[in-house]
Design a protein around this motif. Structure first.
Motif, PDB file in Angstrom:
ATOM      1  N   LEU A 105       0.848  -1.187   0.000  1.00  0.00           N
ATOM      2  CA  LEU A 105       0.000   0.000   0.000  1.00  0.00           C
ATOM      3  C   LEU A 105       0.886   1.241   0.000  1.00  0.00           C
ATOM      4  CD1 LEU A 105      -1.893  -2.280   0.951  1.00  0.00           C
ATOM      5  CD2 LEU A 105      -2.889  -0.679   2.580  1.00  0.00           C
ATOM      6  N   ARG A 106       0.709   2.084  -1.007  1.00  0.00           N
ATOM      7  CA  ARG A 106       1.487   3.315  -1.097  1.00  0.00           C
ATOM      8  C   ARG A 106       0.542   4.508  -1.239  1.00  0.00           C
ATOM      9  NH1 ARG A 106       7.033   2.211  -4.569  1.00  0.00           N
ATOM     10  NH2 ARG A 106       7.766   0.446  -3.343  1.00  0.00           N
ATOM     11  N   PRO A 107       0.253   5.183  -0.142  1.00  0.00           N
ATOM     12  CA  PRO A 107      -0.590   6.372  -0.229  1.00  0.00           C
ATOM     13  C   PRO A 107       0.182   7.544  -0.817  1.00  0.00           C
ATOM     14  CG  PRO A 107       0.159   6.045   2.023  1.00  0.00           C
ATOM     15  CD  PRO A 107       0.664   4.868   1.237  1.00  0.00           C
ATOM     16  N   VAL A 108      -0.467   8.316  -1.638  1.00  0.00           N
ATOM     17  CA  VAL A 108       0.123   9.516  -2.221  1.00  0.00           C
ATOM     18  C   VAL A 108      -0.786  10.681  -1.845  1.00  0.00           C
ATOM     19  CG1 VAL A 108       0.907  10.652  -4.329  1.00  0.00           C
ATOM     20  CG2 VAL A 108       1.041   8.161  -4.137  1.00  0.00           C
ATOM     21  N   ASP A 116       4.578  23.419  -4.115  1.00  0.00           N
ATOM     22  CA  ASP A 116       5.596  24.121  -4.898  1.00  0.00           C
ATOM     23  C   ASP A 116       6.842  23.272  -5.103  1.00  0.00           C
ATOM     24  OD1 ASP A 116       4.019  26.329  -5.182  1.00  0.00           O
ATOM     25  OD2 ASP A 116       4.888  27.426  -3.492  1.00  0.00           O
ATOM     26  N   SER A 117       6.979  22.189  -4.336  1.00  0.00           N
ATOM     27  CA  SER A 117       8.147  21.318  -4.479  1.00  0.00           C
ATOM     28  C   SER A 117       7.995  20.351  -5.644  1.00  0.00           C
ATOM     29  CB  SER A 117       8.384  20.522  -3.186  1.00  0.00           C
ATOM     30  OG  SER A 117       8.663  21.379  -2.108  1.00  0.00           O
ATOM     31  N   SER A 118       6.772  20.170  -6.119  1.00  0.00           N
ATOM     32  CA  SER A 118       6.548  19.295  -7.263  1.00  0.00           C
ATOM     33  C   SER A 118       6.926  20.011  -8.546  1.00  0.00           C
ATOM     34  CB  SER A 118       5.083  18.868  -7.328  1.00  0.00           C
ATOM     35  OG  SER A 118       4.831  18.117  -8.502  1.00  0.00           O
ATOM     36  N   THR A 119       7.386  19.239  -9.520  1.00  0.00           N
ATOM     37  CA  THR A 119       7.709  19.823 -10.826  1.00  0.00           C
ATOM     38  C   THR A 119       6.457  20.067 -11.657  1.00  0.00           C
ATOM     39  OG1 THR A 119       8.078  17.590 -11.693  1.00  0.00           O
ATOM     40  CG2 THR A 119       9.994  18.787 -10.908  1.00  0.00           C
ATOM     41  N   LEU A 120       5.299  19.629 -11.171  1.00  0.00           N
ATOM     42  CA  LEU A 120       4.044  19.833 -11.872  1.00  0.00           C
ATOM     43  C   LEU A 120       3.362  21.112 -11.386  1.00  0.00           C
ATOM     44  CD1 LEU A 120       2.647  16.187 -11.820  1.00  0.00           C
ATOM     45  CD2 LEU A 120       3.953  17.317 -13.616  1.00  0.00           C
ATOM     46  N   ARG A 121       2.420  21.599 -12.169  1.00  0.00           N
ATOM     47  CA  ARG A 121       1.712  22.819 -11.800  1.00  0.00           C
ATOM     48  C   ARG A 121       0.908  22.610 -10.517  1.00  0.00           C
ATOM     49  NH1 ARG A 121      -0.102  22.575 -17.076  1.00  0.00           N
ATOM     50  NH2 ARG A 121      -2.237  22.404 -16.314  1.00  0.00           N
ATOM     51  N   LYS A 122       0.801  23.667  -9.746  1.00  0.00           N
ATOM     52  CA  LYS A 122       0.131  23.606  -8.452  1.00  0.00           C
ATOM     53  C   LYS A 122      -1.296  23.095  -8.583  1.00  0.00           C
ATOM     54  CE  LYS A 122      -1.099  26.602  -4.526  1.00  0.00           C
ATOM     55  NZ  LYS A 122      -0.599  25.700  -3.470  1.00  0.00           N
ATOM     56  N   GLU A 123      -2.018  23.559  -9.612  1.00  0.00           N
ATOM     57  CA  GLU A 123      -3.417  23.143  -9.761  1.00  0.00           C
ATOM     58  C   GLU A 123      -3.556  21.659 -10.091  1.00  0.00           C
ATOM     59  OE1 GLU A 123      -2.374  25.319 -13.708  1.00  0.00           O
ATOM     60  OE2 GLU A 123      -1.883  25.473 -11.565  1.00  0.00           O
ATOM     61  N   VAL A 124      -2.487  21.042 -10.600  1.00  0.00           N
ATOM     62  CA  VAL A 124      -2.518  19.616 -10.905  1.00  0.00           C
ATOM     63  C   VAL A 124      -2.355  18.777  -9.644  1.00  0.00           C
ATOM     64  CG1 VAL A 124      -1.335  17.744 -12.143  1.00  0.00           C
ATOM     65  CG2 VAL A 124      -1.674  19.951 -13.260  1.00  0.00           C
ATOM     66  N   VAL A 125      -1.480  19.218  -8.746  1.00  0.00           N
ATOM     67  CA  VAL A 125      -1.135  18.380  -7.589  1.00  0.00           C
ATOM     68  C   VAL A 125      -1.860  18.764  -6.306  1.00  0.00           C
ATOM     69  CG1 VAL A 125       1.111  17.778  -8.519  1.00  0.00           C
ATOM     70  CG2 VAL A 125       0.902  19.807  -7.082  1.00  0.00           C
ATOM     71  N   ASP A 126      -2.483  19.940  -6.271  1.00  0.00           N
ATOM     72  CA  ASP A 126      -3.228  20.330  -5.073  1.00  0.00           C
ATOM     73  C   ASP A 126      -4.292  19.293  -4.731  1.00  0.00           C
ATOM     74  OD1 ASP A 126      -2.032  22.589  -4.139  1.00  0.00           O
ATOM     75  OD2 ASP A 126      -3.404  24.006  -5.091  1.00  0.00           O
ATOM     76  N   ASN A 127      -4.325  18.879  -3.465  1.00  0.00           N
ATOM     77  CA  ASN A 127      -5.349  17.967  -2.944  1.00  0.00           C
ATOM     78  C   ASN A 127      -5.326  16.579  -3.574  1.00  0.00           C
ATOM     79  OD1 ASN A 127      -6.468  20.043  -1.244  1.00  0.00           O
ATOM     80  ND2 ASN A 127      -7.406  20.907  -3.079  1.00  0.00           N
ATOM     81  N   VAL A 128      -4.200  16.160  -4.122  1.00  0.00           N
ATOM     82  CA  VAL A 128      -4.069  14.776  -4.592  1.00  0.00           C
ATOM     83  C   VAL A 128      -4.182  13.827  -3.395  1.00  0.00           C
ATOM     84  CG1 VAL A 128      -2.430  13.085  -5.486  1.00  0.00           C
ATOM     85  CG2 VAL A 128      -2.743  15.245  -6.669  1.00  0.00           C
ATOM     86  N   ASP A 129      -4.987  12.800  -3.537  1.00  0.00           N
ATOM     87  CA  ASP A 129      -5.161  11.815  -2.466  1.00  0.00           C
ATOM     88  C   ASP A 129      -5.524  10.480  -3.114  1.00  0.00           C
ATOM     89  OD1 ASP A 129      -5.633  10.381  -0.163  1.00  0.00           O
ATOM     90  OD2 ASP A 129      -7.582  11.312   0.243  1.00  0.00           O
ATOM     91  N   LEU A 130      -4.515   9.648  -3.331  1.00  0.00           N
ATOM     92  CA  LEU A 130      -4.764   8.357  -3.948  1.00  0.00           C
ATOM     93  C   LEU A 130      -3.959   7.271  -3.249  1.00  0.00           C
ATOM     94  CD1 LEU A 130      -2.244   7.412  -6.142  1.00  0.00           C
ATOM     95  CD2 LEU A 130      -2.995   9.570  -7.152  1.00  0.00           C
ATOM     96  N   MET A 131      -4.358   6.045  -3.461  1.00  0.00           N
ATOM     97  CA  MET A 131      -3.677   4.888  -2.881  1.00  0.00           C
ATOM     98  C   MET A 131      -3.334   3.909  -3.999  1.00  0.00           C
ATOM     99  SD  MET A 131      -2.669   3.180  -0.063  1.00  0.00           S
ATOM    100  CE  MET A 131      -3.667   3.601   1.392  1.00  0.00           C
ATOM    101  N   ILE A 132      -2.053   3.563  -4.104  1.00  0.00           N
ATOM    102  CA  ILE A 132      -1.623   2.552  -5.065  1.00  0.00           C
ATOM    103  C   ILE A 132      -1.418   1.239  -4.321  1.00  0.00           C
ATOM    104  CG2 ILE A 132       0.180   1.833  -6.670  1.00  0.00           C
ATOM    105  CD1 ILE A 132       0.670   4.753  -7.322  1.00  0.00           C
TER     106      ILE A 132
END
Length: 357
Positions: A105-108, A116-132
């Motif tokens: 289980l890898r939660p992201v 701001d630490s991600s190389t992706l745009r803020k609107e893409v990564v804001d509030n990401v909540d998934l489990m692989i």
């Protein structure tokens, strides 16, 4: 509550991040009136140096007698030239197999203060909540034969990708169970347009879905999944996939949070103690320098409290402390921006300990 924890520091920065995490666990034990007993054992390159074996039987026995296992990291260039069955990574694969830990289980989870630490745009990564959820004991990493051989007069190599239907069913069911208590969407990732093993995987997922009518099931080819994780990660809730695909996709997903040093993981089975480890590697280039980010290991310990010990409030206290530290702008070198103060491993640990309540 008294719990026995086997600690496998491993190689590189493993010892440093594990030491930091034990301080956090001890603080939690004090706050909630628990007692954690630690037993240390060798794995990976350290075990090779001491025992000429990446996974000594003593380590397996110690893990089996515990309530949970905390692992630092394994591997490093020192052991790169060893034969395949002697490499440090064989210890990691071996302990997962020995404990029958079939689900990783890898939660992201994106921290707003870290976007701001991600190389992706803020609107893409804001509030990401998934489990692989990655199948962990089958597939290409364990299939036989796995060997070098001669083919048409020249050197060749063969690896075998094999899955039994029962192996697929149990990991897919794990995915449905988690999706059921989250946002009720499960994405099953395969390569059914090419691989026979993936066609069996997809057929089995469809069968298991009949037991979970409240959960939406979608199928996605792995190459598309890799693209969608970067294009629109918020479309995912729970992702379930086979061993190699999960290995690759979960590392890719770490970039959504800005650093591989931020992701925890849990490897669980039906009966054995769970194995909890950060997703990052041993980082031998900074080992012993006090630069390692301990947060992923601490978050992995929180997963151990939640999934193996049933200590949900205690787990939440660690996660909340980590979030508070990040919100207050504290950073180790791997997640710091230009001009930000960089904390050492010990300094970051002290900040988390101060935030624990």
């Amino acid at each position: 509550m008294n719990k026995k924890i086997t600690v496998l520091p491993g190689d590189g920065i493993g010892a440093e991040v594990v030491e930091a995490t034990i301080k956090v666990l001890d603080k939690v034990a004090s706050l909630y009136d628990h007692q954690f007993e630690y037993k240390f054992a060798d794995i990976g390159g350290t075990a090779i140096d001491k025992h000429d074996n990446p996974l000594p039987q003593e380590t397996v026995d110690t893990c089996r007698s515990s309530d949970g296992v905390l692992l630092g990291a394994v591997g490093g260039p020192k052991w790169d030239n060893l034969p395949g069955n002697k490499r440090p990574e064989k210890g990691l694969l071996g302990i997962r197999k020995a404990l029958n830990l079939f689900a990783n289980l890898r939660p992201v989870t994106g921290h707003e203060s870290m976007t701001d630490s991600s190389t992706l745009r803020k609107e893409v990564v804001d509030n990401v909540d998934l489990m692989i959820i990655r199948e962990l004991t089958g597939g290409l990493y364990f299939g036989e034969p796995q060997e070098r051989r001669e083919v048409d007069g020249e050197e060749a190599a063969v690896d075998t990708l094999q899955y039994k239907k029962s192996e697929i069913e149990r990991i897919v069911r794990q995915g449905f169970e988690l999706a059921k208590v989250r946002r009720k969407k499960l994405t099953s990732v395969d390569k059914a347009n090419v691989l026979e093993s993936s066609r069996l995987w997809r057929e089995t997922a469809i069968e298991v879905a009949k037991d979970y009518p409240e959960v939406e099931l979608e199928h996605m080819l792995v190459d598309n999944a890799a693209m969608q994780l970067i294009r629109d990660p918020k479309q995912f809730d729970v992702v379930v996939t086979e061993n190699m695909f999960g290995d690759i996709l979960s590392d890719e997903a770490s970039m959504l949070t800005g650093s591989l040093g931020m992701l925890p993981s849990a490897s669980i089975g039906s009966e054995a103690p769970g194995l909890y480890e950060p997703v990052h590697g041993s980082a031998p280039d900074i080992a012993g320098e006090g630069k390692a980010n301990p947060l992923a290991t601490m978050a992995s310990a929180a997963m151990m409290l939640k999934y193996s010990f049933g200590m949900h409030n205690e787990a939440a206290s660690i996660d909340t402390a980590i979030s508070s530290v990040l919100t207050n702008g504290h950073r180790t070198g791997d997640i710091a921006k230009d001009g930000e103060k960089i904390l050492s491993t010990n300094e970051m640990t002290d900040k988390v300990l101060e935030a624990l309540k």
